[in-house]
Design an enzyme around this catalytic site. Structure first.
Site, PDB file in Angstrom:
ATOM      1  N   ARG A 166       0.797  -1.227   0.000  1.00  0.00           N
ATOM      2  CA  ARG A 166       0.000   0.000   0.000  1.00  0.00           C
ATOM      3  C   ARG A 166       0.837   1.288   0.000  1.00  0.00           C
ATOM      4  NH1 ARG A 166      -0.760   2.436   4.414  1.00  0.00           N
ATOM      5  NH2 ARG A 166      -2.743   3.408   3.893  1.00  0.00           N
ATOM      6  N   ASP A 181      -0.286  11.774   3.931  1.00  0.00           N
ATOM      7  CA  ASP A 181       0.763  12.778   4.027  1.00  0.00           C
ATOM      8  C   ASP A 181       0.344  13.977   4.865  1.00  0.00           C
ATOM      9  OD1 ASP A 181       1.688  12.182   0.606  1.00  0.00           O
ATOM     10  OD2 ASP A 181       2.465  11.313   2.450  1.00  0.00           O
TER      11      ASP A 181
END
Ligand code: 21W
Length: 244
Positions: A166, A181
């Site tokens: 992933r 992020d």
């Protein structure tokens, strides 16, 4: 865009264990998109023994059986692993050999991210009491998935593959990777809700129904911190705080 791809070789004496997990969901998407190539090798096929034996009694006595070095060595070599100090222009091009072992470093997000940079991983799954120690000369790293006893390294190898897959670009949808992020990287997730707005009398927090994206963002951030502080204060310790 050039999509990099990764190859993962898995060496095991129980190849059938890998049938289900890699043909479903995320991993199958990664292999279909050719971002990931998984190759399962039956170590038994490298046994030169009359009865295809792969284990033997431990020197020094004691219970249990130990995986013999020869078939495992031949299986490792068959993946393209060269001598230990062979030169690679790109260090991530080198087949990186990982022994799934209770003695290894516990897998975490940092290790997963680092492993996802390699072009070729070779996962060695032990079973019984383990493998002949001399195979360690061909192993780059030992990895455990946590402090509990399993019967072998196969399920840990699946866990590692799932977590590395992933991280590969193009596997998880863009939406989710952006999420990874953002501010709560390293924090626990905030609570999620979907329709209906009232379920068995339990209501969805009204901020989520407000349509105010700034407010929603702040609420989620607050909830992430709150949960992390309550349940996993250890995660907050080595974080560089952006804001409280
Ligand atoms: C478990 C093999 C315990 C040998 C002290 C001396 C791979 C694993 C495994 C296994 C023993 C991982 C003993 C988390 C795991 C794995 C099989 C030791 C008794 N103790 N991550 N002798 N947990 N497990 N046997 O079990 O191969 S990664």
């Amino acid at each position: 865009m050039v999509i990099s791809s990764m190859k993962i070789d898995i060496l095991t004496i129980f190849p059938k264990m890998f049938k289900g997990p890699f043909t479903e969901s995320l991993i199958s998407r990664a292999t279909k998109k050719e971002i990931l190539k998984i190759n399962i090798t039956d170590v038994r096929s490298f046994s030169k023994d009359k009865y295809k034996k792969v284990d033997n009694k431990p020197f020094g006595g004691g219970g249990g059986m130990v995986i013999k070095p020869e078939p495992l060595y031949d299986a490792i070599k068959s993946t393209g692993v060269k001598k230990k100090n062979d030169f690679y222009k790109n260090s991530y091009a080198k087949p990186y050999v990982i022994y799934m072992s209770p003695q290894g470093k516990t897998l975490n997000d940092k290790i997963v991210k680092n492993l996802s940079k390699f072009q070729h991983l070779v996962l060695v799954c032990g079973h019984y009491e383990g493998i002949d120690e001399r195979i360690m000369s061909y192993v780059d790293e030992e990895i455990s998935i946590g402090d509990y006893v399993l019967t072998g390294g196969e399920i840990p190898a699946m866990v590692l593959v799932d977590s590395v897959a992933r991280m590969l670009p193009g596997v998880v949808k863009e939406e989710d990777s952006v999420k990874n992020d953002s501010f709560y990287n390293g924090l626990l997730d905030y609570p999620h809700y979907t329709r209906p707005a009232v379920f068995k009398g339990y209501e969805v927090p009204c901020v989520l129904l407000s349509g105010d994206h700034k407010k929603i963002y702040e609420w989620r951030k607050k909830e992430s911190y709150k949960r992390t502080k309550e349940r996993r204060p250890d995660l907050l310790k080595d974080r560089v705080e952006i804001e409280e």
